[in-house]
Write a protein that holds these residues in place. Sequence first.
Motif, PDB file in Angstrom:
ATOM      1  N   GLU A  85       2.562 -11.462   2.528  1.00  0.00           N
ATOM      2  CA  GLU A  85       2.559 -11.721   1.080  1.00  0.00           C
ATOM      3  C   GLU A  85       1.357 -11.051   0.423  1.00  0.00           C
ATOM      4  N   ARG A  86       1.581 -10.491  -0.763  1.00  0.00           N
ATOM      5  CA  ARG A  86       0.494  -9.854  -1.496  1.00  0.00           C
ATOM      6  C   ARG A  86      -0.490 -10.901  -2.023  1.00  0.00           C
ATOM      7  N   ALA A 128      -3.328  -0.764   2.052  1.00  0.00           N
ATOM      8  CA  ALA A 128      -3.171  -2.205   2.229  1.00  0.00           C
ATOM      9  C   ALA A 128      -4.075  -2.694   3.349  1.00  0.00           C
ATOM     10  N   GLY A 129      -4.801  -3.761   3.078  1.00  0.00           N
ATOM     11  CA  GLY A 129      -5.625  -4.416   4.084  1.00  0.00           C
ATOM     12  C   GLY A 129      -5.046  -5.771   4.434  1.00  0.00           C
ATOM     13  N   GLY A 145      -4.137  -2.855  -2.258  1.00  0.00           N
ATOM     14  CA  GLY A 145      -3.874  -4.278  -2.154  1.00  0.00           C
ATOM     15  C   GLY A 145      -4.365  -4.915  -0.880  1.00  0.00           C
ATOM     16  N   THR A 146      -4.324  -6.242  -0.894  1.00  0.00           N
ATOM     17  CA  THR A 146      -4.628  -7.073   0.261  1.00  0.00           C
ATOM     18  C   THR A 146      -3.425  -7.958   0.524  1.00  0.00           C
ATOM     19  N   ASP A 204       7.452  -0.697   4.017  1.00  0.00           N
ATOM     20  CA  ASP A 204       7.037  -0.796   2.618  1.00  0.00           C
ATOM     21  C   ASP A 204       5.624  -0.242   2.503  1.00  0.00           C
ATOM     22  N   VAL A 205       5.460   0.890   1.838  1.00  0.00           N
ATOM     23  CA  VAL A 205       4.140   1.508   1.719  1.00  0.00           C
ATOM     24  C   VAL A 205       3.549   1.310   0.329  1.00  0.00           C
ATOM     25  N   VAL A 206       3.986   0.254  -0.355  1.00  0.00           N
ATOM     26  CA  VAL A 206       3.346  -0.171  -1.592  1.00  0.00           C
ATOM     27  C   VAL A 206       2.798  -1.571  -1.352  1.00  0.00           C
TER      28      VAL A 206
END
Length: 237
Positions: A44-45, A170-171, A36-37, A164-166
């Motif tokens: 925020e995703r 992550a970028g 994800g970014t 939170d590692v989901v």
Amino acid sequence: EIGAGITVGPNITLILAGLGLEDAAESFASATTTFGTNHYQTGERILFTERSIEQALATQGAVVRHLHRADLHKVLENAFNTEGNALRLNHTLKHIKQDAVDQEDGGVSLHFTNGATERCDVVIACDGLKSVVRDTLFDTQPPTFTGFLTWRGLVEADDVPGLDVVPHFAGYPSEGRMFARYPLRRFRQINWVANAYQPDATGEESWNDWTDVSEVLEHMGDYHPEVQRIIKASPGG
């Protein structure tokens, strides 16, 4: 142990599988299934992708893993150094010479800075950006500084409680800057990398220079608190 994390993409995973080493890699790191970014300030995703192992195999033929480099080295060492003599440590290549091909003992001579020499039939050069072999065989040019400085860090997950590692990878992009993080060793460690555009930076190119985390925070001071927590948890933070 040296190094930090490395993304082992589908192409490399396919090679490991072809060598019979995928189970060994799996013993160190399970497949990465979420990417994800996130917004660099709010967290925020912005983009989120979840790809199951079955989907990865169906679409790409292999999974993505995030491994500690030392663990990947161990997988390869265990496979190819079974006799205990395949690896020669503490050898820095100084010079390579193609021996006369018309001689019965023709081959390639390797000369090392410790005074050792080796003669081989074939040499496969995997010596990276500053390759002595490539510089000997080709007219190479030095790397061009593009203006970006990069910092890497590795922290213990216990030092960043509640993180939170989901998504797993992550970028956090912003103008002229980027922060990315992903877990290693089945979520026991967090690898991070940050870069910032600093075209006026001075100093020599190096993979081994150390700095204080305060330098990184100077460039990432307005980033999301979770990003700053990861950076501050790094050794010396």
